[in-house]
Design a protein around this motif. Structure first.
Motif, PDB file in Angstrom:
ATOM      1  N   ALA A  35      84.272 -55.228 -29.827  1.00 45.10           N
ATOM      2  CA  ALA A  35      84.647 -53.943 -29.290  1.00 45.10           C
ATOM      3  C   ALA A  35      85.299 -53.285 -30.521  1.00 45.10           C
ATOM      4  O   ALA A  35      85.103 -51.849 -30.533  1.00 45.10           O
ATOM      5  N   ALA A  36      85.821 -53.982 -31.656  1.00 42.39           N
ATOM      6  CA  ALA A  36      86.194 -53.058 -32.660  1.00 42.39           C
ATOM      7  C   ALA A  36      85.015 -52.291 -33.377  1.00 42.39           C
ATOM      8  O   ALA A  36      85.565 -51.043 -34.156  1.00 42.39           O
ATOM      9  N   ARG A  37      83.941 -52.516 -33.267  1.00 40.83           N
ATOM     10  CA  ARG A  37      83.011 -52.138 -33.697  1.00 40.83           C
ATOM     11  C   ARG A  37      82.524 -50.500 -33.106  1.00 40.83           C
ATOM     12  O   ARG A  37      81.855 -49.737 -33.725  1.00 40.83           O
ATOM     13  N   TRP A  38      83.116 -50.308 -31.791  1.00 37.53           N
ATOM     14  CA  TRP A  38      83.022 -49.080 -30.876  1.00 37.53           C
ATOM     15  C   TRP A  38      83.706 -48.675 -30.171  1.00 37.53           C
ATOM     16  O   TRP A  38      83.818 -47.375 -29.682  1.00 37.53           O
ATOM     17  N   TRP A  39      85.087 -48.918 -29.951  1.00 37.74           N
ATOM     18  CA  TRP A  39      85.890 -48.788 -28.916  1.00 37.74           C
ATOM     19  C   TRP A  39      86.629 -47.415 -29.594  1.00 37.74           C
ATOM     20  O   TRP A  39      87.962 -47.455 -29.763  1.00 37.74           O
ATOM     21  N   HIS A  40      86.027 -46.584 -29.991  1.00 38.52           N
ATOM     22  CA  HIS A  40      86.232 -45.332 -30.615  1.00 38.52           C
ATOM     23  C   HIS A  40      85.213 -44.212 -30.384  1.00 38.52           C
ATOM     24  O   HIS A  40      84.232 -44.689 -30.761  1.00 38.52           O
ATOM     25  N   PRO A  41      85.514 -42.954 -30.583  1.00 43.60           N
ATOM     26  CA  PRO A  41      84.573 -41.882 -30.615  1.00 43.60           C
ATOM     27  C   PRO A  41      84.324 -41.903 -32.389  1.00 43.60           C
ATOM     28  O   PRO A  41      84.888 -42.498 -33.283  1.00 43.60           O
ATOM     29  N   GLU A  42      83.265 -41.143 -32.468  1.00 44.60           N
ATOM     30  CA  GLU A  42      82.798 -41.042 -33.668  1.00 44.60           C
ATOM     31  C   GLU A  42      83.896 -40.262 -34.658  1.00 44.60           C
ATOM     32  O   GLU A  42      84.573 -39.449 -34.169  1.00 44.60           O
ATOM     33  N   GLY A  43      84.014 -40.631 -35.886  1.00 44.82           N
ATOM     34  CA  GLY A  43      85.106 -39.795 -36.837  1.00 44.82           C
ATOM     35  C   GLY A  43      86.525 -40.641 -36.494  1.00 44.82           C
ATOM     36  O   GLY A  43      87.483 -40.274 -37.160  1.00 44.82           O
ATOM     37  N   ASP A 147      75.629 -47.525 -28.902  1.00 47.14           N
ATOM     38  CA  ASP A 147      74.337 -47.319 -28.997  1.00 47.14           C
ATOM     39  C   ASP A 147      73.670 -47.596 -30.471  1.00 47.14           C
ATOM     40  O   ASP A 147      72.503 -48.218 -30.598  1.00 47.14           O
ATOM     41  N   LYS A 148      74.392 -46.779 -31.345  1.00 48.62           N
ATOM     42  CA  LYS A 148      73.957 -47.174 -32.724  1.00 48.62           C
ATOM     43  C   LYS A 148      74.001 -48.614 -33.206  1.00 48.62           C
ATOM     44  O   LYS A 148      73.350 -49.220 -34.206  1.00 48.62           O
ATOM     45  N   VAL A 149      75.167 -49.298 -32.516  1.00 47.87           N
ATOM     46  CA  VAL A 149      75.289 -50.835 -33.055  1.00 47.87           C
ATOM     47  C   VAL A 149      74.169 -51.410 -32.576  1.00 47.87           C
ATOM     48  O   VAL A 149      73.703 -52.152 -33.174  1.00 47.87           O
ATOM     49  N   TYR A 150      73.609 -51.005 -31.591  1.00 43.76           N
ATOM     50  CA  TYR A 150      72.412 -51.798 -30.772  1.00 43.76           C
ATOM     51  C   TYR A 150      70.908 -51.595 -31.802  1.00 43.76           C
ATOM     52  O   TYR A 150      70.066 -52.199 -31.849  1.00 43.76           O
ATOM     53  N   ARG A 151      71.211 -50.113 -32.231  1.00 46.45           N
ATOM     54  CA  ARG A 151      69.943 -49.773 -32.950  1.00 46.45           C
ATOM     55  C   ARG A 151      70.121 -50.407 -34.394  1.00 46.45           C
ATOM     56  O   ARG A 151      69.333 -50.216 -35.360  1.00 46.45           O
ATOM     57  N   GLY A 152      70.983 -50.874 -34.691  1.00 48.00           N
ATOM     58  CA  GLY A 152      71.388 -51.658 -36.070  1.00 48.00           C
ATOM     59  C   GLY A 152      71.635 -50.396 -37.049  1.00 48.00           C
ATOM     60  O   GLY A 152      71.462 -50.789 -38.278  1.00 48.00           O
ATOM     61  N   GLU A 153      72.452 -49.396 -36.898  1.00 46.57           N
ATOM     62  CA  GLU A 153      72.812 -48.239 -37.496  1.00 46.57           C
ATOM     63  C   GLU A 153      74.237 -48.542 -38.038  1.00 46.57           C
ATOM     64  O   GLU A 153      75.049 -49.181 -37.299  1.00 46.57           O
TER      65      GLU A 153
END
Length: 153
Positions: A35-43, A147-153
């Motif tokens: 969750a820490a990797r993505w529970w936030h918008p970009e920026g 989605d970027k996490v799953y694409r390895g970005e």
């Protein structure tokens, strides 16, 4: 995060297909490291040390979003109302300590689509629409981050 009480007539839905199996998308919602990797918008960032998750009925979660540019902090939290692993989560979403009765409510359903997962995110209590520059766009941006996490970005 909004400082308003939930308005039961205000709601929106976002549906996304993720290139990941359902169990991994479930983990993204229930594992604090994920969750820490993505529970936030970009920026914005959600530092791992500020993410706690107890994914059981009556359990709570908390996280802190920090604006990367100006350091503004947005404490967020809620209570789990329904947990049906790996299919469905229902939880409140607001400021930590908000009443379960007045906080906005989120339902996340996950459906297998082969090696992908269809996620339906439904929020009741806050109005939203694509391009609102507010809650809808914030969640949509967070899903872009996932989605970027799953694409390895």
């Amino acid at each position: 995060m909004s400082d308003q009480n939930a308005d039961a007539t205000a709601e929106f839905t976002i549906t996304r297909i993720f290139d990941a199996p359902r169990d991994l998308v479930w983990q993204a919602w229930t594992d604090p490291d994920e969750a820490a990797r993505w529970w936030h918008p970009e920026g914005v960032s959600s530092p791992r040390e500020h993410v706690t998750i107890d994914p059981r009925v009556g359990g709570t979660y908390r996280y802190l979003m920090i604006n990367d540019e100006n350091g503004a902090e947005f404490p967020t939290g809620g209570t789990y109302l329904e947990v049906d692993e790996p299919k469905k989560l229902v939880f409140t979403w607001g400021n930590p300590g908000d009443s379960v009765d007045t906080a906005p409510r989120i339902t996340v359903t996950l459906a297998d689509r082969g090696d992908k997962t269809e996620m339906t995110f439904h929020l009741v209590g806050i109005p939203g629409f694509k391009g609102d520059g507010n809650v809808y766009d914030g969640w949509e941006s967070a899903f872009d981050v996932l989605d970027k996490v799953y694409r390895g970005e």
